[in-house]
Design a protein around this motif. Structure first.
Motif, PDB file in Angstrom:
ATOM      1  N   GLY A  13       0.789  -1.248  -0.020  1.00 29.25           N
ATOM      2  CA  GLY A  13      -0.154   0.144  -0.083  1.00 29.25           C
ATOM      3  C   GLY A  13       0.755   1.249   0.041  1.00 29.25           C
ATOM      4  N   ILE A  14       0.185   2.207  -0.035  1.00 32.11           N
ATOM      5  CA  ILE A  14       0.993   3.628   0.136  1.00 32.11           C
ATOM      6  C   ILE A  14       2.108   3.963   1.122  1.00 32.11           C
ATOM      7  CG2 ILE A  14      -0.630   5.166   1.514  1.00 32.11           C
ATOM      8  CD1 ILE A  14      -0.065   7.179  -1.268  1.00 32.11           C
ATOM      9  N   ILE A  15       1.873   3.382   2.289  1.00 33.47           N
ATOM     10  CA  ILE A  15       3.062   3.214   3.456  1.00 33.47           C
ATOM     11  C   ILE A  15       4.067   2.569   3.090  1.00 33.47           C
ATOM     12  CG2 ILE A  15       3.281   2.889   5.567  1.00 33.47           C
ATOM     13  CD1 ILE A  15       1.961   5.621   5.510  1.00 33.47           C
ATOM     14  N   GLY A  16       3.875   1.429   2.779  1.00 31.38           N
ATOM     15  CA  GLY A  16       4.866   0.534   2.294  1.00 31.38           C
ATOM     16  C   GLY A  16       5.590   0.925   1.040  1.00 31.38           C
ATOM     17  N   ALA A  17       4.877   1.368   0.139  1.00 30.98           N
ATOM     18  CA  ALA A  17       5.414   1.915  -0.982  1.00 30.98           C
ATOM     19  C   ALA A  17       6.479   3.112  -0.580  1.00 30.98           C
ATOM     20  CB  ALA A  17       4.447   2.297  -2.019  1.00 30.98           C
ATOM     21  N   SER A  18       5.797   3.930   0.136  1.00 34.06           N
ATOM     22  CA  SER A  18       6.870   4.856   0.277  1.00 34.06           C
ATOM     23  C   SER A  18       8.075   4.722   1.090  1.00 34.06           C
ATOM     24  CB  SER A  18       6.034   6.196   1.280  1.00 34.06           C
ATOM     25  OG  SER A  18       6.801   7.213   1.491  1.00 34.06           O
ATOM     26  N   ILE A  19       8.048   3.685   2.066  1.00 34.38           N
ATOM     27  CA  ILE A  19       9.194   3.371   2.755  1.00 34.38           C
ATOM     28  C   ILE A  19      10.241   2.772   1.876  1.00 34.38           C
ATOM     29  CG2 ILE A  19       9.913   1.873   4.732  1.00 34.38           C
ATOM     30  CD1 ILE A  19       7.464   2.432   6.005  1.00 34.38           C
ATOM     31  N   GLU A  70       6.314  17.373   2.558  1.00 35.51           N
ATOM     32  CA  GLU A  70       7.084  16.529   2.093  1.00 35.51           C
ATOM     33  C   GLU A  70       6.102  15.929   0.978  1.00 35.51           C
ATOM     34  OE1 GLU A  70       9.861  15.801   2.863  1.00 35.51           O
ATOM     35  OE2 GLU A  70      10.111  16.775   4.949  1.00 35.51           O
ATOM     36  N   TRP A  71       4.923  16.054   0.629  1.00 36.91           N
ATOM     37  CA  TRP A  71       4.348  15.913  -0.427  1.00 36.91           C
ATOM     38  C   TRP A  71       4.745  16.577  -1.620  1.00 36.91           C
ATOM     39  CZ3 TRP A  71       2.075  11.747  -2.633  1.00 36.91           C
ATOM     40  CH2 TRP A  71       1.145  11.008  -1.696  1.00 36.91           C
ATOM     41  N   LEU A 316      13.198  -5.711  13.657  1.00 34.07           N
ATOM     42  CA  LEU A 316      11.690  -5.464  12.873  1.00 34.07           C
ATOM     43  C   LEU A 316      11.342  -4.102  13.212  1.00 34.07           C
ATOM     44  CD1 LEU A 316       9.349  -6.993  12.057  1.00 34.07           C
ATOM     45  CD2 LEU A 316       8.520  -7.163  14.608  1.00 34.07           C
ATOM     46  N   TYR A 317      10.612  -3.495  12.264  1.00 37.23           N
ATOM     47  CA  TYR A 317      10.433  -2.085  12.179  1.00 37.23           C
ATOM     48  C   TYR A 317       8.783  -2.128  11.834  1.00 37.23           C
ATOM     49  CZ  TYR A 317      10.503   3.112  11.587  1.00 37.23           C
ATOM     50  OH  TYR A 317      10.343   4.267  11.803  1.00 37.23           O
ATOM     51  N   VAL A 318       7.865  -1.264  12.483  1.00 39.12           N
ATOM     52  CA  VAL A 318       6.599  -1.428  12.526  1.00 39.12           C
ATOM     53  C   VAL A 318       6.057   0.209  11.798  1.00 39.12           C
ATOM     54  CG1 VAL A 318       4.271  -1.559  13.274  1.00 39.12           C
ATOM     55  CG2 VAL A 318       6.190  -3.083  14.035  1.00 39.12           C
ATOM     56  N   ALA A 319       5.154   0.111  10.710  1.00 36.65           N
ATOM     57  CA  ALA A 319       4.486   1.227  10.278  1.00 36.65           C
ATOM     58  C   ALA A 319       3.136   1.261   9.981  1.00 36.65           C
ATOM     59  CB  ALA A 319       5.314   1.813   9.332  1.00 36.65           C
ATOM     60  N   VAL A 320       2.291   1.378  11.089  1.00 36.07           N
ATOM     61  CA  VAL A 320       0.905   1.193  10.702  1.00 36.07           C
ATOM     62  C   VAL A 320       0.055   2.440  10.816  1.00 36.07           C
ATOM     63  CG1 VAL A 320      -1.087  -0.516  11.140  1.00 36.07           C
ATOM     64  CG2 VAL A 320       1.309  -1.280  11.030  1.00 36.07           C
ATOM     65  N   PRO A 329       4.490  10.334   2.799  1.00 31.54           N
ATOM     66  CA  PRO A 329       5.902  10.921   2.646  1.00 31.54           C
ATOM     67  C   PRO A 329       6.783  11.017   3.522  1.00 31.54           C
ATOM     68  CG  PRO A 329       4.149  12.266   1.194  1.00 31.54           C
ATOM     69  CD  PRO A 329       3.483  11.455   2.364  1.00 31.54           C
ATOM     70  N   ALA A 330       6.389  11.576   4.777  1.00 32.93           N
ATOM     71  CA  ALA A 330       7.263  11.782   6.024  1.00 32.93           C
ATOM     72  C   ALA A 330       7.445  10.672   6.403  1.00 32.93           C
ATOM     73  CB  ALA A 330       6.403  12.797   6.841  1.00 32.93           C
ATOM     74  N   VAL A 331       6.428   9.763   6.701  1.00 31.69           N
ATOM     75  CA  VAL A 331       6.980   8.136   7.151  1.00 31.69           C
ATOM     76  C   VAL A 331       7.831   7.712   6.478  1.00 31.69           C
ATOM     77  CG1 VAL A 331       5.778   6.113   7.730  1.00 31.69           C
ATOM     78  CG2 VAL A 331       4.631   8.144   8.354  1.00 31.69           C
ATOM     79  N   GLY A 332       7.824   7.587   5.249  1.00 28.23           N
ATOM     80  CA  GLY A 332       8.779   7.088   4.125  1.00 28.23           C
ATOM     81  C   GLY A 332      10.141   7.392   4.506  1.00 28.23           C
ATOM     82  N   LEU A 333      10.130   8.789   4.368  1.00 29.75           N
ATOM     83  CA  LEU A 333      11.547   9.508   4.967  1.00 29.75           C
ATOM     84  C   LEU A 333      11.911   9.128   6.181  1.00 29.75           C
ATOM     85  CD1 LEU A 333      13.680  11.744   3.666  1.00 29.75           C
ATOM     86  CD2 LEU A 333      12.157  13.438   4.902  1.00 29.75           C
ATOM     87  N   PHE A 334      11.351   9.490   6.974  1.00 30.31           N
ATOM     88  CA  PHE A 334      11.726   9.076   8.605  1.00 30.31           C
ATOM     89  C   PHE A 334      11.950   7.631   8.669  1.00 30.31           C
ATOM     90  CE2 PHE A 334       8.977  13.152   9.930  1.00 30.31           C
ATOM     91  CZ  PHE A 334       9.760  13.872   9.334  1.00 30.31           C
TER      92      PHE A 334
END
Length: 358
Positions: A13-19, A70-71, A316-320, A329-334
Motif C-alpha cells: 500500500g502507500i505506506i509500504g511503497a513510500s518506505i 513532504e508531499w 523489526l520495524y512497524v509502520a501502521v 511521504p514523511a513516514v517513508g522519509l523518517f
C-alpha cells in the motif's frame, strides 16, 4: 548510511511503497512482499484527503503538516505523482466547534479562511446545500492513491528494488535473537531488517514473532460514480457527506472521509449515499453509480500511528496507521533514515509501540 543493508518491506500500500522508495533511493537493497497487488488493501479504498484538519493535538498536527510539505518534495522527485492542492471546504462540525477548530489551528499556522455562504458558493458553485459559515483551507489536497503507490513502487524498482505481489507472508523468521527475514508462499527471504507496513494484516504478521499490535480495523464504505463532467473543484467536507471528484472524473463520497458504516446491506447503503450525493449537486442529473468499496482501515486503538522499531524484537520495524495518504511521504522519509542510520526524527517520538506498554 549502509548502502548494502537488506530490508524487506511487507505491504504494497502507500505506506509500504513510500518506505520502500525512500529506502531504495538511499541505497538499501529492498524487497517488497505483499499478498495483495500493488496498492494494497486499504489504499484503493481511501478518500485520499491530505490534511491536518480538526481533531489533531498539536504534536500530531506538526507531523501532518510536515508530511504535507513532504508531499511537495516527493512530487518534485517523482513528477508523475497525481497530486493536486485543490483546497478543502469544511462545515462538518457545529458552528461553535468549527470556530474553536479554526482559532486553534490558525494559531498553529494552518491556513484557514472563514467563509460565508456567498464565498463558499464561489468555491463550490455546484453544491446546493451550503452553510452560512464554513472554513476553507487552500493548502489541502489529494493524491490519487493507487496511481501514487504504483509510481512509487515502479521507481523503487528502477532503483533496484524487487516487488513480489501475490506472495503470502507465512511468518517472520527469527535467528540469533533477531528477525532475520520472512517465510513466504514462495520460499524464505533473508534480510537485515523487516518492515511491517501491511495495514490491517499487520497484527497477524507481527504475532508470528510474539509481538502484539493493538490495532482495530473499522470498515468504511465509499461510493464511486462513473466518470462525469467536472462538478467539484476540491474537497467538500460537509455535515452530511464528504465528497471529491477524482482525476478521471469520478465523484467519490462517504458519510465521512473514512467512509460510511456499511450496515447490514452495503449495497443499499451505497445507493442511499449516492442518492444523497446527487441531491447535493447541481448538474448531476446524468451522474450514474458505478461501484462501492468497503475498506478496513488499520487504526491503532488510540487513533495515532505506530511507527518505529519494536522493543524486544530486534530487526523489526512497524509502520501502521490510519491517515496513510497524508502521512506517507514523511513516514517513508523518517522510517528510511531510522532504519539505515538509527536516527529517529523527533516528530515520531510520540508514536512508538512503548506507549501501549501499560
Amino acid at each position: 548510511m549502509s548502502a548494502a543493508k537488506q530490508v524487506i518491506v511487507v505491504g504494497a500500500g502507500i505506506i509500504g511503497a513510500s518506505i520502500a522508495w525512500h529506502l531504495a533511493k538511499a541505497g538499501a537493497k529492498v524487497t517488497v512482499v505483499a499478498d495483495s497487488g500493488v496498492g494494497g488493501v486499504a489504499t484503493p479504498n481511501s478518500f485520499a484527503w491530505i490534511n491536518a484538519s480538526w481533531g489533531n493535538p498539536e504534536p500530531y498536527f506538526r507531523l501532518r503538516t510536515r508530511s504535507m510539505a513532504e508531499w511537495t518534495r516527493l512530487a518534485q522527485d517523482l513528477p508523475g505523482i497525481p497530486l493536486a492542492w485543490c483546497g478543502g471546504l469544511c462545515w462538518d462540525l457545529p458552528a461553535a466547534e468549527l470556530e474553536a477548530y479554526a482559532a486553534e489551528h490558525s494559531g498553529w499556522g494552518y491556513g484557514i479562511e472563514r467563509v460565508d455562504r456567498t464565498r463558499a458558493a464561489r468555491i463550490e458553485a455546484n453544491v446546493t446545500e451550503l452553510p452560512d459559515f464554513a472554513l476553507y483551507v487552500a493548502e489541502e489536497g489529494v493524491a490519487e492513491p493507487v496511481a501514487t503507490t504504483q509510481a512509487l513502487l515502479a521507481d523503487a524498482q528502477r532503483l533496484g528494488a524487487r516487488v513480489l505481489t501475490g506472495t503470502a507472508i507465512i511468518a517472520l523468521v527469527q535467528a540469533n535473537g533477531r528477525v532475520a527475514g520472512v517465510d513466504t508462499s514462495s520460499g524464505r527471504i533473508a534480510a537485515d531488517e523487516v518492515v511491517i507496513a501491511a495495514g490491517a494484516g499487520s497484527p497477524a504478521i507481527a504475532a508470528t514473532a510474539g509481538l502484539k499490535l493493538p490495532i482495530e480495523t473499522p470498515p468504511g464504505l465509499i461510493v464511486h460514480s462513473r466518470p462525469y463532467e467536472k462538478l467539484l473543484n476540491g474537497l467538500v467536507i460537509g455535515d452530511r457527506l464528504h465528497m471529491r471528484q477524482t482525476a478521471e472524473g469520478r465523484i467519490i463520497v462517504g458519510s465521512d472521509f473514512g467512509g460510511a458504516d456499511p450496515g447490514m446491506d452495503a449495497e443499499a447503503t451505497a445507493r442511499e449515499l449516492f442518492a444523497a450525493m446527487k441531491s447535493m449537486l447541481r448538474g448531476a442529473d446524468g451522474l450514474e453509480l458505478d461501484f462501492h468499496t468497503v475498506g478496513y482501515r488499520p487504526t491503532p486503538i488510540d487513533g495515532f500511528p505506530i511507527i518505529g522499531r519494536a522493543q524486544g524484537v530486534s530487526g523489526l520495524y512497524v509502520a501502521v496507521m490510519h491517515s496513510g495518504i497524508t502521512l506517507a511521504p514523511a513516514v517513508g522519509l523518517f522510517a528510511a533514515r531510522e532504519i539505515l542510520d538509527g536516527a529517529r526524527d523527533p516528530l515520531l517520538e510520540p508514536y512508538g509501540l512503548t506507549r501501549f506498554a501499560q
